[in-house]
Motif scaffolding. Structure first.
Motif, PDB file in Angstrom:
ATOM      1  N   LEU A 175      38.991  17.642  76.101  1.00 43.05           N
ATOM      2  CA  LEU A 175      38.501  16.232  75.701  1.00 43.05           C
ATOM      3  C   LEU A 175      39.694  15.628  74.996  1.00 43.05           C
ATOM      4  CD1 LEU A 175      34.924  16.685  75.519  1.00 43.05           C
ATOM      5  CD2 LEU A 175      36.025  16.129  77.755  1.00 43.05           C
ATOM      6  N   ASN A 176      40.057  14.683  75.290  1.00 43.79           N
ATOM      7  CA  ASN A 176      40.933  13.950  74.251  1.00 43.79           C
ATOM      8  C   ASN A 176      40.367  12.451  74.129  1.00 43.79           C
ATOM      9  OD1 ASN A 176      43.092  12.460  72.952  1.00 43.79           O
ATOM     10  ND2 ASN A 176      44.585  13.506  74.196  1.00 43.79           N
ATOM     11  N   PHE A 177      40.040  12.361  72.720  1.00 41.47           N
ATOM     12  CA  PHE A 177      39.379  10.950  72.531  1.00 41.47           C
ATOM     13  C   PHE A 177      39.585  10.352  71.127  1.00 41.47           C
ATOM     14  CE2 PHE A 177      36.498  14.299  71.860  1.00 41.47           C
ATOM     15  CZ  PHE A 177      35.652  14.064  70.375  1.00 41.47           C
ATOM     16  N   THR A 178      39.391   9.209  70.835  1.00 40.84           N
ATOM     17  CA  THR A 178      39.421   8.495  69.618  1.00 40.84           C
ATOM     18  C   THR A 178      38.267   8.106  69.050  1.00 40.84           C
ATOM     19  OG1 THR A 178      41.669   7.468  70.621  1.00 40.84           O
ATOM     20  CG2 THR A 178      40.697   6.345  68.542  1.00 40.84           C
ATOM     21  N   MET A 179      38.234   8.617  67.508  1.00 40.04           N
ATOM     22  CA  MET A 179      37.139   8.384  66.678  1.00 40.04           C
ATOM     23  C   MET A 179      37.610   7.288  65.728  1.00 40.04           C
ATOM     24  SD  MET A 179      35.196  10.914  63.952  1.00 40.04           S
ATOM     25  CE  MET A 179      36.623  11.171  62.883  1.00 40.04           C
ATOM     26  N   ILE A 180      36.745   6.136  65.586  1.00 39.75           N
ATOM     27  CA  ILE A 180      37.247   5.181  64.907  1.00 39.75           C
ATOM     28  C   ILE A 180      36.186   5.233  63.498  1.00 39.75           C
ATOM     29  CG2 ILE A 180      37.538   2.540  64.589  1.00 39.75           C
ATOM     30  CD1 ILE A 180      37.905   2.559  67.854  1.00 39.75           C
ATOM     31  N   VAL A 181      36.662   4.989  62.321  1.00 35.88           N
ATOM     32  CA  VAL A 181      35.980   5.201  61.066  1.00 35.88           C
ATOM     33  C   VAL A 181      36.419   3.658  60.605  1.00 35.88           C
ATOM     34  CG1 VAL A 181      35.607   5.890  58.948  1.00 35.88           C
ATOM     35  CG2 VAL A 181      36.190   7.727  60.623  1.00 35.88           C
ATOM     36  N   LYS A 182      35.128   3.263  60.634  1.00 35.79           N
ATOM     37  CA  LYS A 182      35.234   1.529  60.398  1.00 35.79           C
ATOM     38  C   LYS A 182      35.172   1.084  58.732  1.00 35.79           C
ATOM     39  CE  LYS A 182      33.743  -0.105  64.696  1.00 35.79           C
ATOM     40  NZ  LYS A 182      32.812  -0.994  65.412  1.00 35.79           N
TER      41      LYS A 182
END
Length: 128
Positions: free
Chosen positions: A117-124
């Motif tokens: 799996l290749n995904f993006t985590m966004i820390v706001k």
């Protein structure tokens, strides 16, 4: 998904609360339909930020004897649905976008990949 093959994986992972740093226990749920029997499973988890590796973790989750995870022993095509707690120290990620690559292998040689799996985590917001 990483280029394991051209077929999409059936995979879902949720964490509650959604990465609130001050919580001591997170509730996680996982649903996956593996395309191979899961007798042995080694996972490698890499997090990248601005081209630099921010976190690297690997572990053998299933070895075929006395396995503690319910995913171990799952058969090809069988729906695995499980929930578990995530406890312990937390990595504090500064605000930004992170690339996460999760790989699973059916042997210890890292040759037989069963999921990627290749995904993006966004820390706001920053944790402090």
């Amino acid at each position: 998904f990483c280029p394991v093959d051209s077929t999409d994986h059936v995979f879902m992972f949720n964490v509650t609360p959604c990465f609130i740093i001050n919580e001591s226990v997170w509730k996680a749920s996982l649903t996956w339909i593996p395309r191979n029997d899961i007798t042995f499973l080694k996972v490698i988890f890499n997090v990248w930020y601005d081209g630099v590796k921010a976190l690297h973790w690997k572990d053998v989750l299933c070895c075929g004897a006395d396995d503690e995870y319910s995913i171990c022993g799952a058969l090809k095509g069988e729906t695995v649905a499980t929930s578990f707690d995530i406890k312990g120290a937390r990595t504090k990620f500064p605000k930004g976008n992170y690339t996460i690559i999760l790989q699973g292998f059916s042997d210890d040689s890292d040759n037989n990949m069963v999921i990627c799996l290749n995904f993006t985590m966004i820390v706001k917001q920053d944790t402090f």
